[in-house]
Design a protein around this motif. Structure first.
Motif, PDB file in Angstrom:
ATOM      1  N   GLU A 174      -0.382  14.040 -36.440  1.00 56.29           N
ATOM      2  CA  GLU A 174      -0.580  14.523 -37.807  1.00 56.29           C
ATOM      3  C   GLU A 174      -0.253  13.435 -38.834  1.00 56.29           C
ATOM      4  O   GLU A 174      -0.791  13.444 -39.943  1.00 56.29           O
ATOM      5  CB  GLU A 174       0.291  15.751 -38.047  1.00 56.29           C
ATOM      6  CG  GLU A 174      -0.161  16.981 -37.250  1.00 56.29           C
ATOM      7  CD  GLU A 174       0.819  18.130 -37.363  1.00 56.29           C
ATOM      8  OE1 GLU A 174       1.909  17.921 -37.955  1.00 56.29           O
ATOM      9  OE2 GLU A 174       0.515  19.224 -36.862  1.00 56.29           O
ATOM     10  N   ALA A 175       0.609  12.500 -38.458  1.00 55.46           N
ATOM     11  CA  ALA A 175       0.982  11.415 -39.362  1.00 55.46           C
ATOM     12  C   ALA A 175       0.052  10.209 -39.244  1.00 55.46           C
ATOM     13  O   ALA A 175       0.273   9.190 -39.902  1.00 55.46           O
ATOM     14  CB  ALA A 175       2.420  10.986 -39.087  1.00 55.46           C
ATOM     15  N   GLY A 176      -0.981  10.319 -38.401  1.00 50.85           N
ATOM     16  CA  GLY A 176      -1.929   9.218 -38.254  1.00 50.85           C
ATOM     17  C   GLY A 176      -1.465   8.134 -37.312  1.00 50.85           C
ATOM     18  O   GLY A 176      -1.944   7.002 -37.377  1.00 50.85           O
ATOM     19  N   VAL A 177      -0.524   8.467 -36.434  1.00 49.34           N
ATOM     20  CA  VAL A 177      -0.022   7.525 -35.438  1.00 49.34           C
ATOM     21  C   VAL A 177      -0.557   7.939 -34.076  1.00 49.34           C
ATOM     22  O   VAL A 177      -0.329   9.062 -33.634  1.00 49.34           O
ATOM     23  CB  VAL A 177       1.522   7.498 -35.423  1.00 49.34           C
ATOM     24  CG1 VAL A 177       2.029   6.516 -34.374  1.00 49.34           C
ATOM     25  CG2 VAL A 177       2.064   7.137 -36.806  1.00 49.34           C
ATOM     26  N   ALA A 178      -1.299   7.064 -33.414  1.00 49.45           N
ATOM     27  CA  ALA A 178      -1.946   7.404 -32.141  1.00 49.45           C
ATOM     28  C   ALA A 178      -0.987   7.218 -30.975  1.00 49.45           C
ATOM     29  O   ALA A 178      -0.105   6.357 -31.004  1.00 49.45           O
ATOM     30  CB  ALA A 178      -3.187   6.536 -31.941  1.00 49.45           C
TER      31      ALA A 178
END
Length: 337
Positions: A174-178
């Protein structure tokens, strides 16, 4: 359970004497290129060509061999910084132009610049506040900079011992960290503020070997009802279907289809975090290229998808009402390779 603070953890033999990244080089069998899945210099050469300068920060750098090799094989303009808790650097890495080696705790050290590449190869296994280091390092990226670090989500737990892999995985996404579940690598392009509703409680240096086979450290967190951000808005309901074509997920008018050749594994688990009002069953579909899909029991077609995965592996559909929180997930199906 006995939990250590950072000062006590740094005196632990598991942390101070770990051998995971001591001798790893830049290329070859035991190398950064192999373990990260990409060559660090490939990520820096374009920056060098465009700007005439680039910077690489390597956290938990061990003896610093990879950085020293990079310094010898690149043109001028590349600044290299390595940070490690133990002052046991390779003599050939000291005195190399453009390379700075620092003896410090990555939990406390602070740079005075941003970086185009930040790596941490098997280093977070020995850090107490893994999520705190991750959050701090992500703010040190330059625009377009790349972060890559090994992170074993199985080593992150709530203060009561409940595994926190599933909620942390979702929060990172959700925070854009894969997160690549197969390589256990977390990646991000560009700086970001990672604000997770978790408070570090301490670490256990007696957790035993992790997936690498080496003794590692488990990190414990207290769940907060929110972080410094407001509660997230519940996402719209999705629909999932599993058939001969593969897996199909519909979400906000978009259809995402995955063929069977790209599906690696399917499993179900129950997640309960009372302080955050979370109690649901999740279907997780891991893909062969590292990504994954997560479907909740409130989504349309959830039960049918679970049953179809189980049928295709010749197993009975699990009784989801009897799933216990805090236990390993139940495998439904896995691709034979």
């Amino acid at each position: 359970m006995r939990l250590l603070d950072d000062e006590a953890l740094q005196r632990s033999s598991v942390v101070a004497n770990n051998a995971m990244n001591r001798e790893r080089g830049l290329d070859g069998v035991n190398s950064y290129a192999r373990d990260l899945g990409f060559h660090p210099l490939d990520r820096l050469r374009s920056r060098l060509a465009e700007h005439g300068a680039a910077a690489w920060l390597d956290l938990c750098c061990g003896q610093g061999r990879a950085l020293a090799q990079a310094a010898r094989h690149t043109p001028d303009g590349l600044e290299l910084v390595g940070v490690d808790l133990v002052d046991h650097f390779d003599p050939q890495a000291t005195g190399v132009d453009g390379l700075t080696l620092v003896t410090a705790s990555v939990s406390q050290w602070q740079p005075d610049r941003t970086f185009d590449l930040i790596t941490c190869v098997h280093g977070l296994h020995y850090v107490g506040d893994k999520l705190g280091v991750l959050a701090r390092a992500l703010t040190w990226l330059s625009p377009g900079g790349v972060f890559a670090a090994h992170l074993d989500l199985a080593s992150i737990r709530l203060a009561d011992g409940t595994p926190a892999a599933q909620p942390v995985r979702r929060l990172l996404r959700e925070a854009g960290v894969a997160y690549d579940a197969r390589r256990r690598i977390v990646t991000r392009t560009g700086p970001t503020v990672l604000d997770l509703p978790l408070e570090y409680a301490g670490a256990d240096d007696r957790a035993g070997p992790n997936y690498t086979g080496q003794p590692a450290v488990d990190s414990y967190y207290r769940p907060l009802r929110t972080g410094t951000r407001p509660d997230p808005v519940p996402p719209p309901r999705r629909a999932v279907a599993v058939d001969d074509r593969g897996v199909r997920v519909e979400h906000e008018g978009t259809v995402f289809e995955v063929e069977w050749n790209d599906v690696h594994r399917a499993s179900v688990s129950r997640l309960v975090v009372e302080t955050a009002d979370i109690d649901h069953v999740e279907l997780t579909v891991d893909l062969v290229y590292g990504h994954y899909l997560t479907v909740l029991d409130s989504d349309v077609g959830f039960a049918a998808a679970v049953a179809e995965f189980a049928r295709r592996s010749g197993r009975p559909a699990p009784d989801l009402s009897r799933l216990r929180p805090g236990h390993d997930d139940i495998e439904l199906w896995q691709q034979d390779r």
